[in-house]
Design a protein around this motif. Structure first.
Motif, PDB file in Angstrom:
ATOM      1  N   ILE A  89     -35.357  -2.474  -3.621  1.00 19.10           N
ATOM      2  CA  ILE A  89     -35.479  -3.440  -2.523  1.00 19.10           C
ATOM      3  C   ILE A  89     -36.562  -2.980  -1.544  1.00 19.10           C
ATOM      4  CG2 ILE A  89     -34.315  -4.359  -0.470  1.00 19.10           C
ATOM      5  CD1 ILE A  89     -31.742  -4.457  -2.147  1.00 19.10           C
ATOM      6  N   CYS A  90     -36.575  -1.675  -1.241  1.00 20.73           N
ATOM      7  CA  CYS A  90     -37.605  -1.128  -0.352  1.00 20.73           C
ATOM      8  C   CYS A  90     -38.997  -1.292  -0.960  1.00 20.73           C
ATOM      9  CB  CYS A  90     -37.335   0.346  -0.061  1.00 20.73           C
ATOM     10  SG  CYS A  90     -35.919   0.623   1.018  1.00 20.73           S
ATOM     11  N   LYS A  91     -39.087  -1.127  -2.265  1.00 20.37           N
ATOM     12  CA  LYS A  91     -40.366  -1.274  -2.966  1.00 20.37           C
ATOM     13  C   LYS A  91     -40.893  -2.708  -2.831  1.00 20.37           C
ATOM     14  CE  LYS A  91     -41.930  -1.167  -7.715  1.00 20.37           C
ATOM     15  NZ  LYS A  91     -41.610  -0.721  -9.082  1.00 20.37           N
ATOM     16  N   TYR A  92     -40.029  -3.675  -3.085  1.00 18.86           N
ATOM     17  CA  TYR A  92     -40.417  -5.079  -2.925  1.00 18.86           C
ATOM     18  C   TYR A  92     -40.809  -5.363  -1.478  1.00 18.86           C
ATOM     19  CZ  TYR A  92     -38.578  -6.436  -7.555  1.00 18.86           C
ATOM     20  OH  TYR A  92     -38.359  -6.578  -8.909  1.00 18.86           O
ATOM     21  N   THR A  93     -40.059  -4.794  -0.531  1.00 20.01           N
ATOM     22  CA  THR A  93     -40.335  -5.023   0.893  1.00 20.01           C
ATOM     23  C   THR A  93     -41.700  -4.475   1.273  1.00 20.01           C
ATOM     24  OG1 THR A  93     -37.963  -4.870   1.400  1.00 20.01           O
ATOM     25  CG2 THR A  93     -39.496  -4.661   3.239  1.00 20.01           C
ATOM     26  N   VAL A  94     -42.008  -3.269   0.819  1.00 19.72           N
ATOM     27  CA  VAL A  94     -43.300  -2.645   1.137  1.00 19.72           C
ATOM     28  C   VAL A  94     -44.451  -3.463   0.553  1.00 19.72           C
ATOM     29  CG1 VAL A  94     -44.765  -0.626   0.705  1.00 19.72           C
ATOM     30  CG2 VAL A  94     -42.387  -0.314   1.405  1.00 19.72           C
ATOM     31  N   ILE A  95     -44.299  -3.926  -0.681  1.00 25.72           N
ATOM     32  CA  ILE A  95     -45.352  -4.744  -1.307  1.00 25.72           C
ATOM     33  C   ILE A  95     -45.535  -6.049  -0.532  1.00 25.72           C
ATOM     34  CG2 ILE A  95     -46.012  -6.046  -3.372  1.00 25.72           C
ATOM     35  CD1 ILE A  95     -44.467  -3.904  -5.000  1.00 25.72           C
ATOM     36  N   GLY A  96     -44.417  -6.715  -0.219  1.00 23.27           N
ATOM     37  CA  GLY A  96     -44.493  -7.969   0.521  1.00 23.27           C
ATOM     38  C   GLY A  96     -45.100  -7.795   1.891  1.00 23.27           C
ATOM     39  N   MET A  97     -44.661  -6.760   2.603  1.00 24.62           N
ATOM     40  CA  MET A  97     -45.204  -6.503   3.936  1.00 24.62           C
ATOM     41  C   MET A  97     -46.665  -6.086   3.857  1.00 24.62           C
ATOM     42  SD  MET A  97     -42.142  -4.671   6.127  1.00 24.62           S
ATOM     43  CE  MET A  97     -43.087  -4.833   7.653  1.00 24.62           C
ATOM     44  N   GLY A  98     -47.014  -5.310   2.844  1.00 27.05           N
ATOM     45  CA  GLY A  98     -48.405  -4.882   2.672  1.00 27.05           C
ATOM     46  C   GLY A  98     -49.331  -6.073   2.511  1.00 27.05           C
ATOM     47  N   LEU A  99     -48.933  -7.022   1.648  1.00 23.63           N
ATOM     48  CA  LEU A  99     -49.749  -8.224   1.435  1.00 23.63           C
ATOM     49  C   LEU A  99     -49.825  -9.073   2.698  1.00 23.63           C
ATOM     50  CD1 LEU A  99     -48.616  -9.326  -2.146  1.00 23.63           C
ATOM     51  CD2 LEU A  99     -50.765  -8.234  -1.488  1.00 23.63           C
ATOM     52  N   SER A 100     -48.693  -9.194   3.393  1.00 20.06           N
ATOM     53  CA  SER A 100     -48.679 -10.024   4.602  1.00 20.06           C
ATOM     54  C   SER A 100     -49.510  -9.375   5.714  1.00 20.06           C
ATOM     55  CB  SER A 100     -47.245 -10.275   5.081  1.00 20.06           C
ATOM     56  OG  SER A 100     -46.628  -9.077   5.509  1.00 20.06           O
ATOM     57  N   ILE A 101     -49.511  -8.045   5.779  1.00 16.34           N
ATOM     58  CA  ILE A 101     -50.329  -7.346   6.782  1.00 16.34           C
ATOM     59  C   ILE A 101     -51.815  -7.554   6.488  1.00 16.34           C
ATOM     60  CG2 ILE A 101     -51.017  -5.076   7.664  1.00 16.34           C
ATOM     61  CD1 ILE A 101     -48.044  -4.217   7.153  1.00 16.34           C
ATOM     62  N   ILE A 102     -52.187  -7.447   5.220  1.00 14.80           N
ATOM     63  CA  ILE A 102     -53.589  -7.665   4.824  1.00 14.80           C
ATOM     64  C   ILE A 102     -54.038  -9.070   5.213  1.00 14.80           C
ATOM     65  CG2 ILE A 102     -55.155  -7.935   2.853  1.00 14.80           C
ATOM     66  CD1 ILE A 102     -53.512  -5.692   1.480  1.00 14.80           C
ATOM     67  N   PHE A 244     -49.961   2.538   4.644  1.00 11.72           N
ATOM     68  CA  PHE A 244     -49.289   2.868   3.390  1.00 11.72           C
ATOM     69  C   PHE A 244     -48.895   1.600   2.641  1.00 11.72           C
ATOM     70  CE2 PHE A 244     -45.136   3.275   1.263  1.00 11.72           C
ATOM     71  CZ  PHE A 244     -45.497   4.114   0.216  1.00 11.72           C
ATOM     72  N   ALA A 245     -48.317   0.621   3.368  1.00 10.53           N
ATOM     73  CA  ALA A 245     -47.875  -0.632   2.747  1.00 10.53           C
ATOM     74  C   ALA A 245     -49.051  -1.393   2.141  1.00 10.53           C
ATOM     75  CB  ALA A 245     -47.152  -1.501   3.779  1.00 10.53           C
ATOM     76  N   MET A 246     -50.147  -1.469   2.877  1.00  6.39           N
ATOM     77  CA  MET A 246     -51.337  -2.162   2.358  1.00  6.39           C
ATOM     78  C   MET A 246     -51.881  -1.453   1.119  1.00  6.39           C
ATOM     79  SD  MET A 246     -53.480  -3.462   5.723  1.00  6.39           S
ATOM     80  CE  MET A 246     -53.517  -1.873   6.574  1.00  6.39           C
ATOM     81  N   GLY A 247     -51.977  -0.116   1.207  1.00  5.83           N
ATOM     82  CA  GLY A 247     -52.486   0.656   0.080  1.00  5.83           C
ATOM     83  C   GLY A 247     -51.605   0.532  -1.145  1.00  5.83           C
ATOM     84  N   TYR A 248     -50.278   0.611  -0.934  1.00  8.20           N
ATOM     85  CA  TYR A 248     -49.349   0.531  -2.065  1.00  8.20           C
ATOM     86  C   TYR A 248     -49.373  -0.851  -2.697  1.00  8.20           C
ATOM     87  CZ  TYR A 248     -45.192   0.955  -4.933  1.00  8.20           C
ATOM     88  OH  TYR A 248     -44.325   0.978  -6.010  1.00  8.20           O
ATOM     89  N   ALA A 249     -49.477  -1.904  -1.870  1.00 10.00           N
ATOM     90  CA  ALA A 249     -49.533  -3.271  -2.394  1.00 10.00           C
ATOM     91  C   ALA A 249     -50.765  -3.456  -3.279  1.00 10.00           C
ATOM     92  CB  ALA A 249     -49.543  -4.281  -1.254  1.00 10.00           C
ATOM     93  N   ILE A 250     -51.908  -2.974  -2.799  1.00 11.40           N
ATOM     94  CA  ILE A 250     -53.158  -3.090  -3.583  1.00 11.40           C
ATOM     95  C   ILE A 250     -53.048  -2.272  -4.866  1.00 11.40           C
ATOM     96  CG2 ILE A 250     -55.618  -2.536  -3.597  1.00 11.40           C
ATOM     97  CD1 ILE A 250     -55.573  -3.079  -0.538  1.00 11.40           C
ATOM     98  N   TYR A 251     -52.540  -1.041  -4.746  1.00 11.27           N
ATOM     99  CA  TYR A 251     -52.372  -0.169  -5.917  1.00 11.27           C
ATOM    100  C   TYR A 251     -51.453  -0.806  -6.948  1.00 11.27           C
ATOM    101  CZ  TYR A 251     -50.155   3.522  -8.677  1.00 11.27           C
ATOM    102  OH  TYR A 251     -49.621   4.258  -9.710  1.00 11.27           O
ATOM    103  N   PHE A 252     -50.324  -1.350  -6.489  1.00  9.40           N
ATOM    104  CA  PHE A 252     -49.338  -1.943  -7.397  1.00  9.40           C
ATOM    105  C   PHE A 252     -49.932  -3.137  -8.147  1.00  9.40           C
ATOM    106  CE2 PHE A 252     -45.936  -4.842  -8.544  1.00  9.40           C
ATOM    107  CZ  PHE A 252     -44.997  -3.988  -9.119  1.00  9.40           C
ATOM    108  N   ILE A 253     -50.619  -4.003  -7.420  1.00 12.58           N
ATOM    109  CA  ILE A 253     -51.207  -5.193  -8.046  1.00 12.58           C
ATOM    110  C   ILE A 253     -52.274  -4.794  -9.056  1.00 12.58           C
ATOM    111  CG2 ILE A 253     -52.626  -7.246  -7.610  1.00 12.58           C
ATOM    112  CD1 ILE A 253     -51.108  -7.543  -4.962  1.00 12.58           C
ATOM    113  N   TRP A 254     -53.102  -3.822  -8.698  1.00 17.28           N
ATOM    114  CA  TRP A 254     -54.164  -3.387  -9.606  1.00 17.28           C
ATOM    115  C   TRP A 254     -53.576  -2.726 -10.854  1.00 17.28           C
ATOM    116  CZ3 TRP A 254     -59.012  -4.243 -10.673  1.00 17.28           C
ATOM    117  CH2 TRP A 254     -59.710  -3.347 -11.492  1.00 17.28           C
TER     118      TRP A 254
END
Length: 299
Positions: A89-102, A244-254
Motif C-alpha cells: 500500500i505504501c509503495k502504491y501511495t509513493v508512486i501515486g504521490m510521486g506522479l502527482s507531485i511531478i 524520493f517519491a518523484m524519483g521512485y515513481a520515474i524509476y518504477f515506470i521506467w
C-alpha cells in the motif's frame, strides 16, 4: 461487439445520470444543512463551517447515489477485504504521490507563465491553521470522509461498472471524472495521475479498501505537513520525501515500462472518448468544465 457497445453507452449514460443526481443532491443537502446551522447561529462564511457542510453533503449524497445506482447497474463495489501488505500500500501511495507531485510542478510552472500575462489558476487552501475546530473538521473531511466516500463513488461504483468494457477504459474514464470533480486545474491534473495509480491498485488487489488506504495516506500527508511549515526539520524531511517519491515513481515506470505497455495492450477496448458519446455524459463534461474555466482569475 455492437451489443457490447450499446451496453457501454447505456452504462455510461447511467453513470452520468448518477453524477448529475449527486450534484443535485449535494445542492439540496447543503441548503438544508446550511439552513439548520444558520438557524443555530453559525456563520456560514467561516471556513470550518464550509468544510463541515461539504463533509455532511458528501456522506449523505454519495451514500444515496451508491446505494441506488449499484443496484441499478448491478455493480459489485469490491468491498471484500483482501490481504494486502502495508508495504505494498505504501509503495502504491509513493508512486501515486510521486506522479502527482511531478504534475503539480508542471502545473505550477505553467501558472507562473500565466502570471506574466496577468492570469492565475486558483485552487482551494487545505492548510491547517491555529483554530482547533477548523483543523479537526478539515482533517475529518479530507482524511476520513473523502477517502471513504470518494472511493465508494469513483473506484467503487464507477470503476467497477466500467471494468466490463476494459480495465484501461475504466481507469482513464474514472480518473478523468475524478479530476473534473475537483473543479480547478492545479488539483485536477495531479489528481488524475494519482487516481490512475489508485484505480490500478484497486483492480490489482481486488479490494476497494486498498484505494481507501492510499487515498487516506495521500491526504493525511498532504494536509498534515501544512501544520509544520515553521519546523525546518519537518519541512526538509517532507521535501526529501517528495524527491524520493518523484524519483521512485520515474524509476518504477521506467523499470516496468514493458509490463505497463503489455497491460495497456491486453486490457484496452474502447477509447475513453466513447464514454462521452451520449448526450448525458457530454452535458456532464461541459458543465464540469465551467468551474475549471472560471478558476482562471486575473491577478
Amino acid at each position: 461487439m455492437e451489443e457490447n457497445k450499446e451496453l457501454c453507452k447505456k452504462d455510461s449514460k447511467r453513470i452520468a445520470y448518477a453524477l448529475f443526481l449527486y450534484n443535485i443532491l449535494a445542492v439540496f443537502v447543503v441548503n438544508i444543512a446550511g439552513g439548520i446551522l444558520l438557524y443555530q447561529g453559525y456563520d456560514l462564511n467561516q471556513e470550518s463551517i464550509v468544510y463541515l457542510l461539504n463533509g455532511i453533503t458528501t456522506v449523505i449524497s454519495v451514500s444515496i447515489i451508491v446505494y441506488m445506482f449499484s443496484k441499478k447497474l448491478k455493480t459489485d463495489l469490491a468491498l471484500q477485504i483482501q490481504h494486502v501488505g502495508f508495504i505494498k500500500i505504501c509503495k502504491y501511495t509513493v508512486i501515486g504521490m510521486g506522479l502527482s507531485i511531478i504534475m503539480g510542478i508542471v502545473v505550477q510552472i505553467i501558472n507562473e507563465g500565466l502570471a506574466v500575462f496577468g492570469w492565475n489558476m486558483s485552487t482551494p487552501d487545505f492548510s491547517l491553521q491555529t483554530d482547533y475546530n477548523y483543523n479537526l473538521i478539515l482533517l475529518i473531511s479530507t482524511c476520513i470522509i473523502a477517502p471513504i466516500f470518494e472511493e465508494l463513488l469513483f473506484r467503487g461504483l464507477i470503476l467497477q461498472t466500467l471494468r466490463r468494457y476494459g480495465n484501461v477504459f475504466a481507469i482513464i474514464v474514472t480518473s478523468l471524472l475524478f479530476a473534473l470533480m475537483h473543479g480547478n486545474i492545479p488539483q485536477a491534473v495531479p489528481v488524475f495521475f494519482l487516481s490512475v495509480v489508485i484505480c490500478f491498485a484497486v483492480i490489482k488487489t481486488g479490494s476497494l479498501w486498498t484505494g481507501i488506504a492510499i487515498h487516506f495516506l495521500n491526504n493525511a500527508l498532504s494536509v498534515s505537513i501544512s501544520g509544520f511549515l515553521n519546523n525546518q526539520i519537518v519541512v526538509l524531511l517532507y521535501v526529501a520525501f517528495e524527491f524520493f517519491a518523484m524519483g521512485y515513481a520515474i524509476y518504477f515506470i521506467w523499470k516496468h515500462r514493458n509490463a505497463i505497455q503489455n497491460y495497456i495492450l491486453h486490457n484496452k477496448s474502447y477509447p475513453f472518448t466513447f464514454f462521452f458519446r451520449n448526450w448525458a455524459s457530454m452535458l456532464y463534461l461541459i458543465l464540469s468544465l465551467i468551474p475549471i474555466i472560471t478558476s482562471f482569475v486575473r491577478v
